[in-house]
Design a protein around this motif. Sequence first.
Motif, PDB file in Angstrom:
ATOM      1  N   ARG A   1      34.458  68.186  69.967  1.00  0.00           N
ATOM      2  CA  ARG A   1      33.155  67.553  70.168  1.00  0.00           C
ATOM      3  C   ARG A   1      32.125  67.994  69.135  1.00  0.00           C
ATOM      4  NH1 ARG A   1      32.217  67.674  76.668  1.00  0.00           N
ATOM      5  NH2 ARG A   1      34.153  66.635  77.206  1.00  0.00           N
ATOM      6  N   LYS A   2      32.504  68.941  68.305  1.00  0.00           N
ATOM      7  CA  LYS A   2      31.568  69.449  67.315  1.00  0.00           C
ATOM      8  C   LYS A   2      31.337  68.413  66.212  1.00  0.00           C
ATOM      9  CE  LYS A   2      34.187  72.979  66.650  1.00  0.00           C
ATOM     10  NZ  LYS A   2      34.773  74.197  66.143  1.00  0.00           N
ATOM     11  N   VAL A   3      30.162  68.467  65.626  1.00  0.00           N
ATOM     12  CA  VAL A   3      29.834  67.554  64.538  1.00  0.00           C
ATOM     13  C   VAL A   3      30.456  68.037  63.232  1.00  0.00           C
ATOM     14  CG1 VAL A   3      27.945  66.569  63.216  1.00  0.00           C
ATOM     15  CG2 VAL A   3      27.696  66.892  65.659  1.00  0.00           C
ATOM     16  N   LEU A   4      30.436  69.353  62.998  1.00  0.00           N
ATOM     17  CA  LEU A   4      30.972  69.928  61.764  1.00  0.00           C
ATOM     18  C   LEU A   4      32.034  70.977  62.083  1.00  0.00           C
ATOM     19  CD1 LEU A   4      27.604  70.392  59.860  1.00  0.00           C
ATOM     20  CD2 LEU A   4      29.264  68.558  59.573  1.00  0.00           C
ATOM     21  N   ARG A   5      32.873  71.273  61.092  1.00  0.00           N
ATOM     22  CA  ARG A   5      33.985  72.209  61.278  1.00  0.00           C
ATOM     23  C   ARG A   5      33.573  73.674  61.250  1.00  0.00           C
ATOM     24  NH1 ARG A   5      39.198  70.054  60.976  1.00  0.00           N
ATOM     25  NH2 ARG A   5      39.167  68.017  59.992  1.00  0.00           N
ATOM     26  N   GLY A   6      32.485  74.000  60.623  1.00  0.00           N
ATOM     27  CA  GLY A   6      32.102  75.404  60.493  1.00  0.00           C
ATOM     28  C   GLY A   6      32.657  76.049  59.252  1.00  0.00           C
ATOM     29  N   LEU A   7      33.088  75.259  58.279  1.00  0.00           N
ATOM     30  CA  LEU A   7      33.629  75.772  57.021  1.00  0.00           C
ATOM     31  C   LEU A   7      32.797  75.268  55.858  1.00  0.00           C
ATOM     32  CD1 LEU A   7      37.460  75.219  57.460  1.00  0.00           C
ATOM     33  CD2 LEU A   7      36.255  77.384  57.479  1.00  0.00           C
ATOM     34  N   ARG A   8      32.731  76.083  54.808  1.00  0.00           N
ATOM     35  CA  ARG A   8      32.118  75.639  53.567  1.00  0.00           C
ATOM     36  C   ARG A   8      33.038  76.001  52.411  1.00  0.00           C
ATOM     37  NH1 ARG A   8      28.843  79.913  55.452  1.00  0.00           N
ATOM     38  NH2 ARG A   8      28.943  81.748  54.132  1.00  0.00           N
ATOM     39  N   PRO A   9      33.459  75.004  51.639  1.00  0.00           N
ATOM     40  CA  PRO A   9      34.270  75.310  50.456  1.00  0.00           C
ATOM     41  C   PRO A   9      33.382  75.734  49.293  1.00  0.00           C
ATOM     42  CG  PRO A   9      34.102  72.953  50.745  1.00  0.00           C
ATOM     43  CD  PRO A   9      33.411  73.578  51.903  1.00  0.00           C
ATOM     44  N   ILE A  10      33.815  76.758  48.611  1.00  0.00           N
ATOM     45  CA  ILE A  10      33.138  77.256  47.415  1.00  0.00           C
ATOM     46  C   ILE A  10      34.189  77.237  46.325  1.00  0.00           C
ATOM     47  CG2 ILE A  10      31.899  79.195  46.391  1.00  0.00           C
ATOM     48  CD1 ILE A  10      31.453  80.154  49.357  1.00  0.00           C
ATOM     49  N   HIS A  11      33.956  76.485  45.258  1.00  0.00           N
ATOM     50  CA  HIS A  11      34.947  76.453  44.193  1.00  0.00           C
ATOM     51  C   HIS A  11      34.290  76.384  42.827  1.00  0.00           C
ATOM     52  CE1 HIS A  11      34.304  72.116  44.724  1.00  0.00           C
ATOM     53  NE2 HIS A  11      34.779  71.963  43.511  1.00  0.00           N
ATOM     54  N   THR A  12      35.075  76.694  41.808  1.00  0.00           N
ATOM     55  CA  THR A  12      34.582  76.737  40.446  1.00  0.00           C
ATOM     56  C   THR A  12      34.850  75.411  39.753  1.00  0.00           C
ATOM     57  OG1 THR A  12      36.670  77.647  39.657  1.00  0.00           O
ATOM     58  CG2 THR A  12      34.962  79.210  40.244  1.00  0.00           C
ATOM     59  N   HIS A  13      34.001  75.075  38.813  1.00  0.00           N
ATOM     60  CA  HIS A  13      34.238  73.995  37.862  1.00  0.00           C
ATOM     61  C   HIS A  13      34.271  74.647  36.487  1.00  0.00           C
ATOM     62  CE1 HIS A  13      32.798  70.211  40.261  1.00  0.00           C
ATOM     63  NE2 HIS A  13      33.857  70.786  40.790  1.00  0.00           N
ATOM     64  N   LEU A  14      35.338  74.409  35.747  1.00  0.00           N
ATOM     65  CA  LEU A  14      35.536  75.116  34.489  1.00  0.00           C
ATOM     66  C   LEU A  14      34.524  74.741  33.416  1.00  0.00           C
ATOM     67  CD1 LEU A  14      39.420  75.021  34.291  1.00  0.00           C
ATOM     68  CD2 LEU A  14      37.974  76.892  35.015  1.00  0.00           C
TER      69      LEU A  14
ATOM     70  N   PHE B   1      42.991  71.185  45.898  1.00  0.00           N
ATOM     71  CA  PHE B   1      43.441  70.438  47.065  1.00  0.00           C
ATOM     72  C   PHE B   1      43.236  71.324  48.285  1.00  0.00           C
ATOM     73  CE2 PHE B   1      46.799  69.211  50.058  1.00  0.00           C
ATOM     74  CZ  PHE B   1      46.446  67.883  50.253  1.00  0.00           C
ATOM     75  N   ILE B   2      42.383  70.893  49.198  1.00  0.00           N
ATOM     76  CA  ILE B   2      42.102  71.682  50.403  1.00  0.00           C
ATOM     77  C   ILE B   2      43.278  71.554  51.363  1.00  0.00           C
ATOM     78  CG2 ILE B   2      40.563  71.929  52.385  1.00  0.00           C
ATOM     79  CD1 ILE B   2      38.298  70.949  50.604  1.00  0.00           C
ATOM     80  N   PRO B   3      43.862  72.675  51.810  1.00  0.00           N
ATOM     81  CA  PRO B   3      45.015  72.607  52.718  1.00  0.00           C
ATOM     82  C   PRO B   3      44.612  72.124  54.108  1.00  0.00           C
ATOM     83  CG  PRO B   3      44.341  74.868  52.417  1.00  0.00           C
ATOM     84  CD  PRO B   3      43.493  74.044  51.489  1.00  0.00           C
ATOM     85  N   GLY B   4      45.598  71.941  54.959  1.00  0.00           N
ATOM     86  CA  GLY B   4      45.344  71.496  56.322  1.00  0.00           C
ATOM     87  C   GLY B   4      44.417  72.432  57.067  1.00  0.00           C
ATOM     88  N   LEU B   5      43.539  71.861  57.870  1.00  0.00           N
ATOM     89  CA  LEU B   5      42.537  72.650  58.591  1.00  0.00           C
ATOM     90  C   LEU B   5      42.801  72.615  60.086  1.00  0.00           C
ATOM     91  CD1 LEU B   5      39.400  71.472  56.596  1.00  0.00           C
ATOM     92  CD2 LEU B   5      40.743  73.547  56.270  1.00  0.00           C
ATOM     93  N   ALA B   6      44.060  72.770  60.473  1.00  0.00           N
ATOM     94  CA  ALA B   6      44.427  72.717  61.887  1.00  0.00           C
ATOM     95  C   ALA B   6      43.822  73.867  62.681  1.00  0.00           C
ATOM     96  CB  ALA B   6      45.946  72.733  62.037  1.00  0.00           C
ATOM     97  N   ASP B   7      43.528  74.982  62.025  1.00  0.00           N
ATOM     98  CA  ASP B   7      42.925  76.126  62.706  1.00  0.00           C
ATOM     99  C   ASP B   7      41.456  75.900  63.025  1.00  0.00           C
ATOM    100  OD1 ASP B   7      45.344  77.391  62.471  1.00  0.00           O
ATOM    101  OD2 ASP B   7      44.771  78.584  60.725  1.00  0.00           O
ATOM    102  N   TYR B   8      40.870  74.861  62.447  1.00  0.00           N
ATOM    103  CA  TYR B   8      39.449  74.545  62.644  1.00  0.00           C
ATOM    104  C   TYR B   8      39.306  73.102  63.134  1.00  0.00           C
ATOM    105  CZ  TYR B   8      38.786  78.828  60.075  1.00  0.00           C
ATOM    106  OH  TYR B   8      38.823  80.135  59.679  1.00  0.00           O
ATOM    107  N   PRO B   9      39.688  72.839  64.379  1.00  0.00           N
ATOM    108  CA  PRO B   9      39.611  71.463  64.885  1.00  0.00           C
ATOM    109  C   PRO B   9      38.162  71.040  65.114  1.00  0.00           C
ATOM    110  CG  PRO B   9      40.244  72.933  66.641  1.00  0.00           C
ATOM    111  CD  PRO B   9      40.189  73.762  65.382  1.00  0.00           C
ATOM    112  N   LEU B  10      37.955  69.739  65.147  1.00  0.00           N
ATOM    113  CA  LEU B  10      36.605  69.219  65.338  1.00  0.00           C
ATOM    114  C   LEU B  10      36.213  69.165  66.801  1.00  0.00           C
ATOM    115  CD1 LEU B  10      36.548  66.442  62.665  1.00  0.00           C
ATOM    116  CD2 LEU B  10      35.094  68.439  62.779  1.00  0.00           C
TER     117      LEU B  10
END
Length: 180
Positions: free
Chosen positions: A130-143, A119-128
């Motif tokens: 006028r930008k198209v993208l947030r500037g974040l990339r999630p990297i996670h494992t699949h078991l 579950f991705i937490p709130g991203l209030a530190d990275y507001p959108l």
Amino acid sequence: RRNRTISQGRNGKCGAAAGPVKSRYRHREELGGSALNYVFPGGFFIPSVYGNISGLKKSDLKSLERIYRRRIPKDKALTAELAKYMAECSGSIGRQVGVLADRSGNISHVIVGDAKGIFIPGLADYPLGRKVLRGLRPIHTHLKSEKINRDDITDLSLLRLDAVIVVGMKNGQPYNVPLA
């Protein structure tokens, strides 16, 4: 002395007359987030691990907190060392582990989920804005070395993330790494 609770005073007695122990733990709401962090004197704090951390051993939490020290080069989406370390952590706890990395390669969040997802937490530190993208990339494992699923694509589009990277695991090691 170490087993004092926050409500006990310095002399070990409960009550207002004993005086409360000032806690070094602060909720991240005071600092702009929603997790519990250890605050050092002078205001420096260690970011904590987000998500489903109940039932984890202290050594597992420490190894997950060490992920914050890692960096990803700007010209790469993921390093082999980070993928291997995340796979080892995920295999040892039996849950999915994820990180949110910004464009400069800093790890901003370390997230623990369950066996099915994170579950991705709130991203209030990275507001959108006028930008198209947030500037974040999630990297996670699949078991179970699954491919990118519908939840990952939904997060990519609705949260307007730069990319989604999945580290598929086989026998506790990274096996395949699809990118969307």
